[in-house]
Design a protein around this motif. Structure first.
Motif, PDB file in Angstrom:
ATOM      1  N   PHE A  46      12.264   1.505   1.251  1.00 27.58           N
ATOM      2  CA  PHE A  46      12.120   1.261   2.677  1.00 27.58           C
ATOM      3  C   PHE A  46      10.797   1.869   3.127  1.00 27.58           C
ATOM      4  N   VAL A  47      10.017   1.101   3.879  1.00 28.81           N
ATOM      5  CA  VAL A  47       8.701   1.554   4.323  1.00 28.81           C
ATOM      6  C   VAL A  47       8.665   1.606   5.845  1.00 28.81           C
ATOM      7  N   LYS A  48       8.214   2.740   6.361  1.00 30.16           N
ATOM      8  CA  LYS A  48       8.042   2.925   7.799  1.00 30.16           C
ATOM      9  C   LYS A  48       6.627   3.448   8.014  1.00 30.16           C
ATOM     10  N   GLY A  49       5.856   2.740   8.833  1.00 26.51           N
ATOM     11  CA  GLY A  49       4.466   3.132   9.019  1.00 26.51           C
ATOM     12  C   GLY A  49       3.699   2.959   7.724  1.00 26.51           C
ATOM     13  N   SER A  50       3.028   3.999   7.302  1.00 20.78           N
ATOM     14  CA  SER A  50       2.243   3.920   6.068  1.00 20.78           C
ATOM     15  C   SER A  50       2.903   4.651   4.902  1.00 20.78           C
ATOM     16  N   LYS A  51       4.187   4.987   5.045  1.00 15.27           N
ATOM     17  CA  LYS A  51       4.879   5.790   4.029  1.00 15.27           C
ATOM     18  C   LYS A  51       6.202   5.143   3.612  1.00 15.27           C
ATOM     19  N   VAL A  52       6.618   5.448   2.403  1.00 14.34           N
ATOM     20  CA  VAL A  52       7.968   5.116   1.963  1.00 14.34           C
ATOM     21  C   VAL A  52       8.887   6.130   2.636  1.00 14.34           C
ATOM     22  N   SER A  53       9.836   5.648   3.434  1.00  8.63           N
ATOM     23  CA  SER A  53      10.727   6.540   4.167  1.00  8.63           C
ATOM     24  C   SER A  53      11.970   6.892   3.363  1.00  8.63           C
ATOM     25  N   GLU A  54      12.382   5.974   2.477  1.00 11.26           N
ATOM     26  CA  GLU A  54      13.565   6.226   1.647  1.00 11.26           C
ATOM     27  C   GLU A  54      13.569   5.248   0.480  1.00 11.26           C
ATOM     28  N   ILE A  55      14.139   5.718  -0.622  1.00  8.23           N
ATOM     29  CA  ILE A  55      14.366   4.847  -1.772  1.00  8.23           C
ATOM     30  C   ILE A  55      15.856   4.899  -2.073  1.00  8.23           C
ATOM     31  N   ASP A 107       0.834  -1.212   0.000  1.00  3.66           N
ATOM     32  CA  ASP A 107       0.000   0.000   0.000  1.00  3.66           C
ATOM     33  C   ASP A 107       0.865   1.257   0.000  1.00  3.66           C
ATOM     34  N   ALA A 108       1.878   1.290   0.866  1.00  2.00           N
ATOM     35  CA  ALA A 108       2.743   2.468   0.967  1.00  2.00           C
ATOM     36  C   ALA A 108       3.508   2.702  -0.333  1.00  2.00           C
ATOM     37  N   VAL A 109       4.007   1.630  -0.925  1.00  2.00           N
ATOM     38  CA  VAL A 109       4.761   1.751  -2.173  1.00  2.00           C
ATOM     39  C   VAL A 109       3.855   2.238  -3.305  1.00  2.00           C
ATOM     40  N   CYS A 110       2.669   1.683  -3.407  1.00  2.00           N
ATOM     41  CA  CYS A 110       1.742   2.114  -4.469  1.00  2.00           C
ATOM     42  C   CYS A 110       1.379   3.587  -4.320  1.00  2.00           C
TER      43      CYS A 110
END
Length: 147
Positions: free
Chosen positions: A132-141, A9-12
């Motif tokens: 990288f996903v933290k919580g409901s968000k992408v934190s870093e690519i 979900d976060a990545v999409c």
């Protein structure tokens, strides 16, 4: 604890914000095929992005691991499985009109980061991005190419 579908979900969401259109995505635990397939059309080319994802715990409520964090050895196995699936994608026949890119999506925690840092030069060599996903968000690519 992030389940695999939370990571997806976060990545999409992040990809849509970057101008990608989601072609296909895993929506249930039992699913065959790529976890996410997205496309983006630039002025010169048409990119197809294939992403494999994992969570921090089992998504199967009948599993003994459900709700419990994966240990370091399990994480290492999961990353290996993601890389194998990515290698399969890189090996498939391709259409000339598309640029094919691959990525893996994983939870942003110490064990995942440490293992990725050990193989980052290899990932750069074969152009595999890491979300990288933290919580409901992408934190870093981490990527050798512009996502």
């Amino acid at each position: 604890m992030l389940f695999e579908l939370d990571v997806i979900d976060a990545v999409c969401q992040d990809l849509v914000e970057r101008g990608y259109m989601i072609i296909n995505r895993k929506k249930e635990i039992k699913h065959s095929g790529k976890d996410v397939i997205a496309k983006k059309t630039n002025s010169n080319n048409d990119i197809r992005l294939f992403i494999e994802a994992i969570g921090e715990t089992s998504s199967d409520s009948s599993s003994k691991r459900y709700g419990k964090p994966f240990d370091r050895s399990q994480i290492k196995v999961h990353i290996s499985e993601l890389l194998f699936a990515t290698a399969e994608t890189l090996s498939m026949p391709k259409l000339d009109e598309y640029i094919y890119k691959t990525a893996i999506a994983i939870p942003d925690n110490r064990d995942h980061r440490e293992l990725i840092n050990k193989i980052k030069p290899f990932l750069d060599t074969i152009d595999i991005a890491v979300f990288f996903v933290k919580g409901s968000k992408v934190s870093e690519i981490i990527s050798s190419w512009e996502v």
